[in-house]
Design an enzyme around this catalytic site. Structure first.
Site, PDB file in Angstrom:
ATOM      1  N   HIS A 151      37.537  52.259  44.330  1.00  0.00           N
ATOM      2  CA  HIS A 151      38.309  51.387  45.230  1.00  0.00           C
ATOM      3  C   HIS A 151      39.218  52.151  46.178  1.00  0.00           C
ATOM      4  O   HIS A 151      39.448  51.713  47.299  1.00  0.00           O
ATOM      5  CB  HIS A 151      39.076  50.335  44.404  1.00  0.00           C
ATOM      6  CG  HIS A 151      38.146  49.381  43.730  1.00  0.00           C
ATOM      7  ND1 HIS A 151      38.108  49.170  42.362  1.00  0.00           N
ATOM      8  CD2 HIS A 151      37.141  48.620  44.236  1.00  0.00           C
ATOM      9  CE1 HIS A 151      37.160  48.311  42.069  1.00  0.00           C
ATOM     10  NE2 HIS A 151      36.556  47.954  43.182  1.00  0.00           N
ATOM     11  N   ASP A 167      35.255  41.554  42.191  1.00  0.00           N
ATOM     12  CA  ASP A 167      36.219  42.011  41.176  1.00  0.00           C
ATOM     13  C   ASP A 167      37.622  42.164  41.739  1.00  0.00           C
ATOM     14  O   ASP A 167      38.595  42.217  40.996  1.00  0.00           O
ATOM     15  CB  ASP A 167      35.738  43.330  40.562  1.00  0.00           C
ATOM     16  CG  ASP A 167      35.555  44.412  41.616  1.00  0.00           C
ATOM     17  OD1 ASP A 167      36.568  44.971  42.067  1.00  0.00           O
ATOM     18  OD2 ASP A 167      34.406  44.691  41.996  1.00  0.00           O
ATOM     19  N   ASP A 179      30.869  46.118  49.927  1.00  0.00           N
ATOM     20  CA  ASP A 179      31.139  46.520  48.545  1.00  0.00           C
ATOM     21  C   ASP A 179      30.120  45.781  47.683  1.00  0.00           C
ATOM     22  O   ASP A 179      30.446  44.914  46.894  1.00  0.00           O
ATOM     23  CB  ASP A 179      32.574  46.093  48.219  1.00  0.00           C
ATOM     24  CG  ASP A 179      32.986  46.439  46.804  1.00  0.00           C
ATOM     25  OD1 ASP A 179      32.164  46.997  46.056  1.00  0.00           O
ATOM     26  OD2 ASP A 179      34.133  46.120  46.445  1.00  0.00           O
ATOM     27  N   GLN A 181      23.687  35.501  38.876  1.00  0.00           N
ATOM     28  CA  GLN A 181      23.516  36.646  37.997  1.00  0.00           C
ATOM     29  C   GLN A 181      24.232  36.394  36.680  1.00  0.00           C
ATOM     30  O   GLN A 181      25.063  35.514  36.562  1.00  0.00           O
ATOM     31  CB  GLN A 181      24.072  37.911  38.664  1.00  0.00           C
ATOM     32  CG  GLN A 181      25.492  37.767  39.169  1.00  0.00           C
ATOM     33  CD  GLN A 181      25.808  38.692  40.339  1.00  0.00           C
ATOM     34  OE1 GLN A 181      25.157  39.692  40.551  1.00  0.00           O
ATOM     35  NE2 GLN A 181      26.826  38.335  41.114  1.00  0.00           N
ATOM     36  N   GLU A 238      31.980  36.495  49.181  1.00  0.00           N
ATOM     37  CA  GLU A 238      31.374  36.786  47.873  1.00  0.00           C
ATOM     38  C   GLU A 238      30.431  35.632  47.550  1.00  0.00           C
ATOM     39  O   GLU A 238      30.827  34.476  47.552  1.00  0.00           O
ATOM     40  CB  GLU A 238      32.486  36.931  46.830  1.00  0.00           C
ATOM     41  CG  GLU A 238      32.051  36.862  45.389  1.00  0.00           C
ATOM     42  CD  GLU A 238      31.100  37.984  44.979  1.00  0.00           C
ATOM     43  OE1 GLU A 238      31.481  39.160  45.081  1.00  0.00           O
ATOM     44  OE2 GLU A 238      29.950  37.658  44.585  1.00  0.00           O
ATOM     45  N   ASP A 269      26.835  33.613  51.425  1.00  0.00           N
ATOM     46  CA  ASP A 269      25.956  34.768  51.506  1.00  0.00           C
ATOM     47  C   ASP A 269      26.450  35.673  52.640  1.00  0.00           C
ATOM     48  O   ASP A 269      26.492  35.247  53.795  1.00  0.00           O
ATOM     49  CB  ASP A 269      24.532  34.277  51.783  1.00  0.00           C
ATOM     50  CG  ASP A 269      23.531  35.405  51.782  1.00  0.00           C
ATOM     51  OD1 ASP A 269      23.940  36.587  51.743  1.00  0.00           O
ATOM     52  OD2 ASP A 269      22.328  35.111  51.808  1.00  0.00           O
ATOM     53  N   GLY A 270      26.817  36.903  52.305  1.00  0.00           N
ATOM     54  CA  GLY A 270      27.345  37.838  53.302  1.00  0.00           C
ATOM     55  C   GLY A 270      26.372  38.063  54.450  1.00  0.00           C
ATOM     56  O   GLY A 270      26.761  38.237  55.607  1.00  0.00           O
TER      57      GLY A 270
END
Lengths: 287, 287, 287, 287
Positions: free
Chosen positions: A65, A89, A158, A34, A109, A140-141
């Site tokens: 959060h 993040d 998340d 991305q 992530e 990859d989750g």
């Protein structure tokens, strides 16, 4: 005289635009997954966007959060092992590391670049990614969650919105794997979009339908995130048995003495009291 | 190909713009007190603006109008006499007229033109202004409230923002007169702005300070209004003795069988559970 | 404090927006052929748009209408019979009726609604549509021009952009029919788009190619129209023999004593002196 | 799906906005005199702004720079010594260095930072700043021009708009010093704003009035610069005796064989043929 009119705009729908005045673009990087940008703004401090969608602002990230972490932690303050999917993040990690009882956090992530950018430009959220309990997996989750069985006390999804890299995280198969990966008292929290604009509410309904088919207990709770579309945002709470309200351990959580800016145990209960139209949308999605 | 790019923009702050695509401007009138516009939009249906500030949209006005009326009515379902200040669009009146026990509603609206425009273009909210229990006074609410003593069970201050025609409605003198005008079990509900953007939160603090000095019980409750700045909106609840939560008469209210889209008695309780940062802002304002 | 932020935006390209602050939308009508809007604006007075494209503003329409009429009239001040295609706003007609020698003007406008709206809201341009020499035909210009032979001294194609209702007016067949309909000293003037943005310059090249294949003399001239994309606008001048520069009859035209705000006979010559890059685009189109 | 909605907007007036979609902000620097930004854009390539005002785009800078240099050079192809004030982007220098006869160019730019940024990010314009004939003086042009007497054959005032750092360059004293600094056949060219929007036309009138009081010959010429307000831009031509049209040495200039994209000697003449309304504004300014 205005010195610079530079505006970031997010189209909440084809007919609604939310625009933020930008002082300066701090970084713009095309990653493998991305496009990643960080802007300096007067109103919101630093703002992180992925593929042009606003993800995090320094001004209101605390709401997101705190609500994604303290709600499950106050239901089960004995959580030891956590799986966090997405969250590049670092804000979710920052809040989790405040709990001494948490022994291990696996963070999955997909985009290494997001973590790198946040470490450099968003220390406010990324400050605890080096905590020794945190193990970052750049994977990859969707795939990661296929393996573990009865392992995590808490899974936090998340994720970004359900298109682009985050797409697979809103499927039935994924939630089924989450169920399997959780312990008996396990809790699943997921980013659940919003009930207001057409596209968001459809994503909300889809996610709810899939989670409900995998978990005996499944509900959503709400919060105010002013920089997200409509400002009315939802997270999902699903579990193998724990109730988000009846099992709230307010006394124990308050005994921890954690200082928070949004969350408190009264608000915890209030957040599960949904407007009628939201309840109807959720029911409708289960038909 | 887009047939028309016409956008209404509200500056939530100097650095934040919220823009709505307009199909057509239905009316634009310069009244004695303010400029009045109604737009046809795809996303929100008809939209009423006063002096360029968004007041009412067909899509989400139900949230505002249900929350400003049913909260006090569920605390005291025996309310008979109501004073509504502002509210020219009629939405608050529409909800109040659903209660058979309400015997009289005095509506004090300074701008006759707003009522005329809403009757013509916003029947969705203005539909009950002809109810025989409703008495419209085209006067300054600030002056009107000086006279009555121990007369109203409920005063609703459904005002515009605290500048322009609505300015005086946020003063100490005004709230003192409201106290005097209320009966022993009287409740004051007021539009209370938002805790998020600087100007809004200052208005919120100012109003809270003044109400608190006039009423023994004074608190605020929150809701999600997506078309208002930040989407995080507050109303004030003040009374001579009734508690908005302990005195909630859920059973009785639910017994009325009123169908609502946003309000319910669980949400009623939840709405008073505020985020920490909002509670701190309110406390700060009382110092 | 700004009382109303309502903006009309035209996308000059996907990456360029030109926005005009609107005081009020005076009318919005969906006709049989296109959507018609008139806006009141501070900067440009009344603004007419068709399908969301800006057509005419009171502030700068004089440039367009003077340049589309006086250029051919100064080359042949003996023009008696004129065919105008499009031009529903009436500005071209207004300028033509200033010439006493003009005996008849056939105006062919496909959209009756445009004329009706302009008569009501744009008297500045529509003021001479009732002149007895003017004959309005509510027809498709493309069809109308098939019939006449050797009949008009001047044809003005005052069309919208080459998509929507104006599309057929940019074809080879159309220009061939125009040639046939003109007298020996006949002149064709056409709205010729702009050389700057990709889509406009392609339309310009297409039109030039087709006109050149039908007329022995074919060139373009330029002007400044600030409210059109890039502000650099072109008209085509084609004829059976007359040169737009060598045959300019400056003395005779100046003798008429017409007062103009943009046009003069020096500027007439200057307008045909094109930038190199425009000449190259035109040459390229003929290959 | 759009990957990033980031827009640079210039307010041409309070009621007119011109917006350019930005891919990326390449640099943003607060210099001693002004804020300097360079953007990457799809439509215009790189764009330089100073204090939020658009100065140079890669797509159309050739128009500005060809017209500010070749017009005087074609009137007097024997120019040897040139003073350029402003012009930090280097485009004017690039065009001047194409003339072998030019022996020395003094460039006076107040803001060292602008030159540094352009050398790094805008090589298209800054490519000839290292030419050995070019001498850069980082000084205030207003002061620099007080000293030289009868020294320059050409002075080009390539200034920003008449506010901020460029303000003094539009005064009477400044133009008087330019006159003094020029040789007998000297020419002064200056950026002369635009005749269309109120603020621009006032600056145009002010500059014209001051130049006219200092020079026996003083006129303006026009061009199309699509990215400047209105697209209708003017430069001033003043001299001690040379006429911009009668003294045009077209043959000699064409003999040089310089390839240009906008300028040619026909267009040179055409550029001095102004619309009536512009001539009237200029006359008015001299009263």
């Amino acid at each position: 005289m205005t010195l610079m009119e530079l505006w970031f705009t997010e189209e909440h729908t084809k007919n609604v635009r939310f625009s933020i005045k930008v002082d300066k673009q701090l970084v713009s990087r095309q990653g493998d997954f991305q496009r990643i940008d960080v802007f300096e703004t007067k109103e919101f401090g630093k703002v992180l966007t992925l593929d042009g969608f606003l993800m995090v602002t320094e001004k209101d990230e605390f709401i997101y959060h705190e609500m994604i972490t303290h709600v499950p932690m106050a239901v089960n303050p004995d959580i030891k092992k956590v799986l966090v999917i997405g969250a590049g993040d670092g804000g979710t990690i920052r809040e989790l590391t405040r709990y001494e009882k948490v022994e291990r956090i696996d963070m999955v992530e997909i985009d290494r670049e997001v973590v790198a950018v946040c470490k450099e430009y968003l220390p406010q959220t990324a400050c605890k990614l080096e905590d020794e309990r945190v193990h970052i997996h750049y994977e990859d989750g969707l795939k990661f969650v296929r393996k573990p069985v009865n392992e995590y006390d808490l899974i936090i999804v998340d994720s970004t919105d359900p298109f682009g890299p985050g797409e697979g995280l809103f499927t039935k198969e994924f939630y089924g794997n989450c169920f399997k990966a959780l312990t008996e008292r396990g809790i699943l929290i997921n980013q659940h979009e919003s009930p207001y604009y057409e596209n968001d509410l459809k994503a909300m309904q889809r996610a709810h339908k899939h989670i409900k088919s995998a978990f005996p207990i499944s509900t959503v709770y709400q919060m105010h995130i002013p920089t997200y579309p409509s400002g009315h945002w939802l997270f999902g709470f699903a579990s193998k048995g724990l109730s988000p309200t009846k099992d709230l351990n307010a006394e124990k959580w308050n005994g921890l003495g954690l200082k928070t800016k949004y969350y408190n145990t009264n608000l915890h209960l209030g957040a599960f009291a949904l407007p009628n139209y939201v309840m109807e949308l959720l029911e409708e999605s289960s038909l």
